[in-house]
Design an enzyme around this catalytic site. Structure first.
Site, PDB file in Angstrom:
ATOM      1  N   GLU A 178       0.856  -1.178   0.000  1.00  0.00           N
ATOM      2  CA  GLU A 178       0.000   0.000   0.000  1.00  0.00           C
ATOM      3  C   GLU A 178       0.901   1.241   0.000  1.00  0.00           C
ATOM      4  OE1 GLU A 178      -3.476  -0.831   2.086  1.00  0.00           O
ATOM      5  OE2 GLU A 178      -4.396   1.091   1.674  1.00  0.00           O
ATOM      6  N   GLU A 222      -2.254   0.569  13.299  1.00  0.00           N
ATOM      7  CA  GLU A 222      -3.420   0.911  12.481  1.00  0.00           C
ATOM      8  C   GLU A 222      -4.721   0.664  13.242  1.00  0.00           C
ATOM      9  OE1 GLU A 222      -3.779  -1.639   9.050  1.00  0.00           O
ATOM     10  OE2 GLU A 222      -5.046  -0.184   7.999  1.00  0.00           O
TER      11      GLU A 222
HETATM   12  C1  BGC Z   1      -5.336   2.500   4.439  1.00  0.00           C
HETATM   13  C2  BGC Z   1      -5.859   3.601   5.315  1.00  0.00           C
HETATM   14  C3  BGC Z   1      -6.827   4.381   4.537  1.00  0.00           C
HETATM   15  C4  BGC Z   1      -7.939   3.428   4.273  1.00  0.00           C
HETATM   16  C5  BGC Z   1      -9.127   4.005   3.641  1.00  0.00           C
HETATM   17  C6  BGC Z   1      -6.475   1.608   4.121  1.00  0.00           C
HETATM   18  O1  BGC Z   1      -6.143   0.539   3.366  1.00  0.00           O
HETATM   19  O2  BGC Z   1      -4.290   1.841   5.022  1.00  0.00           O
HETATM   20  O3  BGC Z   1      -5.115   4.101   6.259  1.00  0.00           O
HETATM   21  O4  BGC Z   1      -7.202   5.571   5.047  1.00  0.00           O
HETATM   22  O5  BGC Z   1      -7.521   2.297   3.567  1.00  0.00           O
HETATM   23  O6  BGC Z   1     -10.136   3.790   4.468  1.00  0.00           O
END
Ligand code: BGC
Length: 981
Positions: free
Chosen positions: A481, A756
């Site tokens: 990501e 997270e």
């Molecule tokens: C990311 C987030 C992002 C989210 C969207 C995720 O996969 O890691 O931090 O804001 O997607 O909701």
């Protein structure tokens, strides 16, 4: 002469710390009217600038010579010492400009001139680029990561060189060497931007690397963001399939001659030791394939391929605004672990971002493999499932014959643990070194307090910032990501501004945001917008897209940067336009896709219901908030009609919000913490409904046993709202909470970065869902702003941004006995540091020269407060002091101040509060003291047949079953006694 005059008389200023566009002596900028800033020091208090003079010249000598000036501002009557625009004749490509400044103090006394500083322009017009874009003429399979191309040329230097600059960019990533030496210390150049419309080039001063006679240039290219794997759907080549290079070397000889060496059809290309290098997957390097001396003269490149000149735009080339990514620090591993699965694992002791430097000696052809992970699993083995498809694996093949030292080139890893396979002999702690890389944002703030757990939390926040500020603000640095998620950036930016100077960093990113914004004003979920490329429409989510408004506004507030508002205004208003169009006549935003209060706390217990906040409510709340920011922006920029228009729109949205989501008594349609937080934070409720809404919010926290239930959206504003509306104690109890869900739960679990998810590792040791479980995600680190603003009390006055006027208003509590926060603002260091001992409160404040502060001393009485040992109103540099309710307010100019006073209101505050009427009964009964208190008020408690059922409930909850026994008065009395324990 009284003491005040005495002090002021000696307040001679001296300007220093000269900056141009946030940078110290930058070279290769393309801002046509660069802004100049300086700080000043003064031995006394109350130092302020009343006028300044800037002179600019084409040479250091010109700066000194009368008549040698290109521009002389003359004496400008002004207190402004930051962002003063250059107003002289047009600036020319590649020219260096020297400048100095002097200032006048309150007595109209001029300072000495500052030391000279300079800036240098880059290539300002596409026509300045004589070099051609070239592409290596190599057979490549770009459906996978191909070997990294190397490009070279030689050229002659036929005289003494006065100065030489290399202007370089590429499609992909590049590493430049001249005569065998690496040029510059930047990595991941040319950086990540919206490549179709904005491609950065770097400028290097290479004067010292050239020599008379033959010289050689060598450049290695990597896939990077341009054509490497990017995004979570396994795609690559998102910007293009072919790498390319554009390089222009400009030499100025001592005799005035000029020479340009540029990329052209004569360059040669080959591949070498880097078999593949990919941001997510890592690098494979075969040292046997090294081409010794390839970036030097006398290298035989006769078997190299040629290059092709290609037609690629030059009008998209821009100089970098943000700081470069660099190797910032190194980490030595703590220990080598032998895991149950038989792995040899190095523990770096810190979840970090970058790579490891490998030191190894062994036979030619030996393969050493390094696998990187953030955590070990419950059995103690390397855990990589949460990396999803990102391999994070580096492979090095030895050339043999002595010690080999290797670092990868175009990849970075997010990791604390490294499993080493194939290492010849026994690896030692010396075999690996962690190399930490991030955008070189200057450190700005520091927060420290008497609670080690909170200090670890602050540490984790800072490391989350380091790891995720890698040219763009990313969500995470480890899985497939690592994207510029707008929502994450919006919630964290205020905290980021405290920890580091991120003004230039966000200036760059916001340009890309505007560049990638859609025709209709909608803002993509990630910037640069790669999701739009890989999966079509991915724009316009509330609280994510609002980054386009909130981020420029925050940079304006923290750095007094009006130009960023000017630059982003169109983008900001376009986003309001999108929301307006989608919400239509009724001003409720009920369309589109939204992430909502992402990762909020879910539960099926009726006592701790899942905290799902209605998406329309969130969307309409942010519609109002962004509109209010744009209204203020319009006012600041002097666009009065717009200000009025957005003011009227705001009133309508607020009205719609109230009609739709608020009951008469102030209950919100979603009875969640996040709903109340947004309504209160964004001033969406009428004054008379706010107390009840705040009470409900606080009650919800209490009901959950002092736990939060918020996701990304609510978490950042939760404590600020609680403290603002009179529930400081509740906010502190949340901060000190260390069971799930809370900020300290991960800290207690040994986290070294922000997770997270509130339960990345669950209380039973199991991991959260591997599909979404990053251990380095800064979003929840947004609590950091509350630590600085409220716990330490360091805040900026929005009417005098950039800390021209600071608001120092610490709010002691939470069992803390000392707190110290410092912040290097544009004007210099602001400090707020307090101590609490035996009801005596001491506050040390530093206010930089040419700024002022309003200090609010909580629970103080005017007669009692001393400053540096003297009675308050009489000390020097104090402009005004007065009683304001329970507080004393002191207006001060610059300088250092020490306030002290005692108040019985601080009684008990030094002790962290452990037990209260919100503590579960079970916990109370584990304390002998609490047992005794309970026995006093509820003598029959231990005989109650319901006792075992009630163990998980707090006294407040239990009171709903036995209101006649646990009346409000009894609860209050109980709470008081429990607080003493
Ligand atoms: C990311 C987030 C992002 C989210 C969207 C995720 O996969 O890691 O931090 O804001 O997607 O909701």
């Amino acid at each position: 002469m009284n003491t005040i005059e005495n002090h002021l008389q000696h307040a001679t200023l001296s300007p220093s710390h000269l900056r141009c566009e946030y940078k110290e002596n930058p070279i290769g900028i393309d801002v046509l009217k660069p802004r100049l800033s300086w700080q000043m020091t003064s031995p006394g208090r109350g130092a302020k600038q009343t006028a300044y003079q800037i002179v600019v010249a084409g040479s250091p000598a010109g700066l000194e010579a009368a008549g040698g000036h290109l521009w002389d501002s003359g004496k400008v009557s002004s207190g402004e010492s930051i962002h003063r625009p250059y107003e002289g004749p047009p600036l020319a490509s590649s020219q260096r400009y020297y400048w100095k400044v002097r200032v006048w103090d309150g007595d109209d006394q001029p300072s000495a001139w500052s030391e000279p500083a300079f800036w240098e322009m880059g290539l300002l017009s596409p026509a300045d680029w004589q070099a051609a874009w070239i592409q290596p003429d190599l057979e490549e399979d770009t459906s996978v990561s191909p070997p990294c191309p190397m490009l070279r040329t030689t050229f002659a230097v036929d005289g003494g060189v006065k100065s030489a600059r290399a202007y370089v960019t590429c499609l992909g990533l590049y590493e430049l060497a001249l005569n065998g030496q690496r040029v510059g210390d930047e990595v991941f150049t040319p950086g990540w931007t919206s490549y179709d419309t904005r491609l950065q080039y770097q400028t290097y001063d290479v004067t010292a690397l050239l020599r008379r006679g033959e010289n050689a240039i060598g450049v290695t290219l990597g896939d990077g963001w341009y054509r490497g794997y990017l995004g979570f759907s396994g795609q690559r080549n998102l910007y293009g399939e072919k790498l390319a290079l554009l390089l222009q070397l400009q030499i100025v000889y001592e005799d005035g001659r000029r020479q340009v060496v540029g990329t052209d059809e004569s360059w040669k290309a080959a591949t070498g030791p880097i078999l593949k290098s990919d941001i997510y997957n890592g690098e494979h390097y075969d040292a046997r394939l090294e081409k010794s001396g390839w970036s030097q003269i006398n290298y035989d490149d006769s078997d190299w391929s040629g290059v092709q000149v290609i037609d690629h735009r030059k009008d998209i080339l821009v100089a970098p605004m943000g700081p470069p990514v660099r190797k910032i620090e190194e980490i030595r591993p703590l220990e080598i672990i032998h895991t149950p699965a038989g792995e040899t694992v190095f523990d770096m002791g810190q979840n970090m971002v970058g790579w490891v430097r490998l030191k190894v000696q062994g036979e030619m052809g030996t393969v050493v493999t390094l696998r990187h992970a953030e955590v070990l699993d419950q059995q103690g083995n390397l855990y990589t499932a949460n990396l999803r498809s990102a391999e994070q694996t580096v492979q090095y093949i030895l050339k043999g014959g002595g010690e080999e030292v290797y670092e990868p080139h175009f990849t970075f890893q997010g990791f604390r643990y490294v499993a080493v396979e194939g290492y010849p002999g026994q690896p030692t702690l010396d075999s690996l070194t962690g190399v930490v890389i991030h955008s070189d944002t200057p450190p700005a703030g520091h927060f420290e307090c008497s609670n080690p757990l909170l200090n670890q939390l602050q540490h984790n926040i800072v490391w989350g910032q380091k790891g995720n500020f890698l040219d763009v603000p990313t969500d995470c640095p480890q899985r497939d990501e690592r994207l510029g998620w707008t929502g994450d950036a919006h919630v964290f930016i205020r905290t980021a501004c405290f920890n580091m100077d991120v003004a230039a960093f966000f200036t760059k990113w916001l340009r890309d945001l505007a560049a990638d914004q859609r025709e209709d004003g909608s803002i993509p979920h990630v910037i640069p917008d790669v999701l739009g490329r890989s999966s079509g429409g991915a724009t316009g989510s509330t609280a994510w897209a609002d980054a386009g408004v909130i981020c420029p506004w925050t940079i304006y507030l923290c750095y007094g940067d009006r130009r960023i508002l000017e630059a982003q205004y169109e983008s900001m208003t376009a986003w309001i336009g999108t929301m307006q169009a989608q919400s239509g006549e009724n001003h409720l935003w009920q369309k589109g896709f939204h992430f909502g209060d992402w990762l909020s706390v879910g539960s099926s217990s009726p006592l701790f219901p899942a905290a799902v906040t209605d998406i329309d409510l969130i969307a309409t709340a942010f519609f109002a908030y962004s509109t209010s920011i744009v209204q203020q922006t319009a006012r600041i920029l002097g666009k009065d009609d717009d200000a009025e228009k957005y003011g009227a729109l705001l009133a309508k949205i607020k009205e719609a919000f109230r009609q739709e989501f608020v009951t008469e008594n102030g209950r919100l349609a979603s009875n969640t913490q996040t709903a109340y937080v947004l309504a209160l934070m964004f001033d969406l409720l009428p004054e008379d409904q706010r107390p009840e809404a705040a009470r409900r919010l606080a009650a919800d926290v209490r009901k959950r046993g002092d736990h939060l239930s918020t996701g990304f959206v609510g978490a950042s504003y939760l404590c600020p709202v609680l403290s603002r509306f009179g529930y400081l104690d509740v906010a502190y109890d949340l901060l000190n909470q260390d069971t799930y869900p809370s900020w300290l739960y991960p800290v207690k679990q040994g986290a070294t970065t922000i997770w997270e998810r509130w339960d990345g590792i669950k209380p039973d040791g199991e991991f959260q869902d591997e599909g979404m479980n990053s251990f380095n995600h800064y979003a929840y680190g947004a609590i950091g702003e509350w630590l600085y603003q409220v716990v330490a009390g360091l805040e900026v006055d929005p009417e005098a941004p950039g800390y021209k006027h600071s608001l120092i208003q610490p709010q002691p509590g939470g069992g803390l006995t000392s707190v110290r926060a410092t912040l290097n603002s544009m004007y210099g260091q602001v400090v707020s540091a307090w101590e609490l001992a035996e009801e005596r409160f001491k506050l040390a404040v530093t206010v930089p020269a040419n700024t002022r502060a309003t200090v609010r001393l909580p629970a103080a009485s005017l007669e009692q407060v001393t400053e540096s040992g003297g009675a308050l109103p009489n000390t020097a540099g104090i402009e005004r002091a007065y009683q304001d309710g329970d507080d004393v307010v002191v207006e001060v100019g610059s300088g250092q101040f020490e306030f002290a006073y005692s108040s019985d209101r601080f009684k008990g505050l030094e002790k962290p509060r452990k037990l209260s009427i919100h503590t579960p009964l079970q916990t109370l009964l584990e304390s002998e003291g609490a047992k005794a208190v309970l026995a006093k008020y509820l003598p029959d408690l231990s005989d109650s047949p319901m006792l075992s059922q009630a163990m998980g409930f707090s006294l407040v909850q239990i009171s709903t079953f036995i209101p006649h026994l646990l009346t409000d008065e009894v609860l209050q009395a109980l709470d008081k006694e429990l607080a003493q324990l």
